[in-house]
Motif scaffolding. Structure first.
Motif, PDB file in Angstrom:
ATOM      1  N   LYS A 290      -9.316   9.238   2.797  1.00  0.00           N
ATOM      2  CA  LYS A 290      -8.002   9.279   3.100  1.00  0.00           C
ATOM      3  C   LYS A 290      -6.840   9.150   2.238  1.00  0.00           C
ATOM      4  N   ASP A 291      -5.837   9.688   2.565  1.00  0.00           N
ATOM      5  CA  ASP A 291      -4.757   9.819   1.438  1.00  0.00           C
ATOM      6  C   ASP A 291      -3.934   8.250   1.134  1.00  0.00           C
ATOM      7  N   ARG A 292      -3.757   7.850   0.014  1.00  0.00           N
ATOM      8  CA  ARG A 292      -3.290   6.766  -0.426  1.00  0.00           C
ATOM      9  C   ARG A 292      -1.945   6.658  -0.221  1.00  0.00           C
ATOM     10  N   THR A 293      -1.499   5.543   0.206  1.00  0.00           N
ATOM     11  CA  THR A 293      -0.153   5.268   0.490  1.00  0.00           C
ATOM     12  C   THR A 293       0.803   5.056  -0.952  1.00  0.00           C
ATOM     13  N   PRO A 294       1.665   5.779  -1.198  1.00  0.00           N
ATOM     14  CA  PRO A 294       2.518   5.736  -2.548  1.00  0.00           C
ATOM     15  C   PRO A 294       3.236   4.404  -2.590  1.00  0.00           C
ATOM     16  N   LEU A 295       3.070   3.621  -3.407  1.00  0.00           N
ATOM     17  CA  LEU A 295       3.820   2.305  -3.481  1.00  0.00           C
ATOM     18  C   LEU A 295       4.757   2.202  -4.897  1.00  0.00           C
ATOM     19  N   ASN A 296       5.004   3.369  -5.458  1.00  0.00           N
ATOM     20  CA  ASN A 296       5.942   3.427  -6.605  1.00  0.00           C
ATOM     21  C   ASN A 296       7.344   2.285  -6.472  1.00  0.00           C
ATOM     22  N   HIS A 297       7.909   2.489  -5.445  1.00  0.00           N
ATOM     23  CA  HIS A 297       8.984   1.570  -5.282  1.00  0.00           C
ATOM     24  C   HIS A 297       8.557  -0.019  -5.323  1.00  0.00           C
ATOM     25  N   VAL A 298       7.423  -0.266  -4.875  1.00  0.00           N
ATOM     26  CA  VAL A 298       7.183  -1.680  -5.079  1.00  0.00           C
ATOM     27  C   VAL A 298       6.786  -1.957  -6.463  1.00  0.00           C
ATOM     28  N   VAL A 299       6.132  -1.230  -7.105  1.00  0.00           N
ATOM     29  CA  VAL A 299       5.767  -1.210  -8.398  1.00  0.00           C
ATOM     30  C   VAL A 299       6.885  -1.487  -9.417  1.00  0.00           C
ATOM     31  N   ALA A 300       8.155  -0.558  -9.054  1.00  0.00           N
ATOM     32  CA  ALA A 300       9.265  -0.613  -9.874  1.00  0.00           C
ATOM     33  C   ALA A 300       9.943  -1.941  -9.773  1.00  0.00           C
ATOM     34  N   ALA A 301       9.819  -2.400  -8.386  1.00  0.00           N
ATOM     35  CA  ALA A 301      10.698  -3.726  -8.076  1.00  0.00           C
ATOM     36  C   ALA A 301      10.073  -4.814  -8.804  1.00  0.00           C
ATOM     37  N   ILE A 302       8.732  -4.759  -8.854  1.00  0.00           N
ATOM     38  CA  ILE A 302       8.037  -5.858  -9.808  1.00  0.00           C
ATOM     39  C   ILE A 302       8.292  -5.873 -11.325  1.00  0.00           C
ATOM     40  N   GLN A 303       8.139  -4.666 -11.829  1.00  0.00           N
ATOM     41  CA  GLN A 303       8.494  -4.412 -13.224  1.00  0.00           C
ATOM     42  C   GLN A 303      10.072  -4.878 -13.413  1.00  0.00           C
ATOM     43  N   GLN A 304      10.801  -4.534 -12.573  1.00  0.00           N
ATOM     44  CA  GLN A 304      12.324  -4.804 -12.753  1.00  0.00           C
ATOM     45  C   GLN A 304      12.331  -6.547 -12.635  1.00  0.00           C
ATOM     46  N   ARG A 305      11.660  -7.236 -11.865  1.00  0.00           N
ATOM     47  CA  ARG A 305      11.667  -8.464 -11.952  1.00  0.00           C
ATOM     48  C   ARG A 305      10.935  -9.157 -13.066  1.00  0.00           C
ATOM     49  N   LYS A 306       9.883  -8.760 -13.594  1.00  0.00           N
ATOM     50  CA  LYS A 306       9.360  -9.199 -14.745  1.00  0.00           C
ATOM     51  C   LYS A 306      10.369  -8.874 -15.970  1.00  0.00           C
ATOM     52  N   SER A 307      10.968  -7.799 -16.081  1.00  0.00           N
ATOM     53  CA  SER A 307      12.105  -7.622 -17.185  1.00  0.00           C
ATOM     54  C   SER A 307      13.092  -8.568 -16.869  1.00  0.00           C
ATOM     55  N   ALA A 308      13.530  -8.855 -15.747  1.00  0.00           N
ATOM     56  CA  ALA A 308      14.632  -9.986 -15.674  1.00  0.00           C
ATOM     57  C   ALA A 308      14.248 -11.390 -16.141  1.00  0.00           C
TER      58      ALA A 308
END
Length: 107
Positions: A56-74
């Motif tokens: 099965k093809d995986r669902t790309p979740l790049n936007h979710v990972v980017a949001a999490i990293q942004q919250r961590k850096s904040a």
């Protein structure tokens, strides 16, 4: 008290003696083709085989990972709180003979 374990040599001898006693009692050893014992009604039993479905093809979740990293850096950019006050310490005052006379709290 532990149970004594058998060595490989003892295990091999035990299996060999079991085979010999089976053959002595008119037992027959059948030779089968490789993979034949895993067949059911001439077909492989696919109910227990893994990886039957196509990949099965995986669902790309790049936007979710980017949001999490942004919250961590904040969280890490928040300024540290003011310096902690040190707790007062109890200090003993001694007389000439080394006996404590009284205790004083110092900052």
């Amino acid at each position: 008290m532990t149970k004594p374990t058998k060595s490989k040599k003892q295990t091999r001898q035990e299996i060999e003696s079991q085979i010999e006693s089976f053959i002595r009692e008119q037992g027959e050893i059948k030779h089968v083709k490789m993979g034949e014992s895993g067949l059911q009604d001439g077909k492989y039993n696919t109910s227990h085989m893994g990886f039957i479905e196509p990949k099965k093809d995986r669902t790309p979740l790049n936007h979710v990972v980017a949001a999490i990293q942004q919250r961590k850096s904040a969280k890490t950019t928040t300024p540290p709180t003011s310096a902690k006050r040190s707790k007062p310490k109890k200090k003993a005052i001694y007389d000439d003979f080394g006996e404590p006379i009284r205790y004083v709290w110092e900052d």
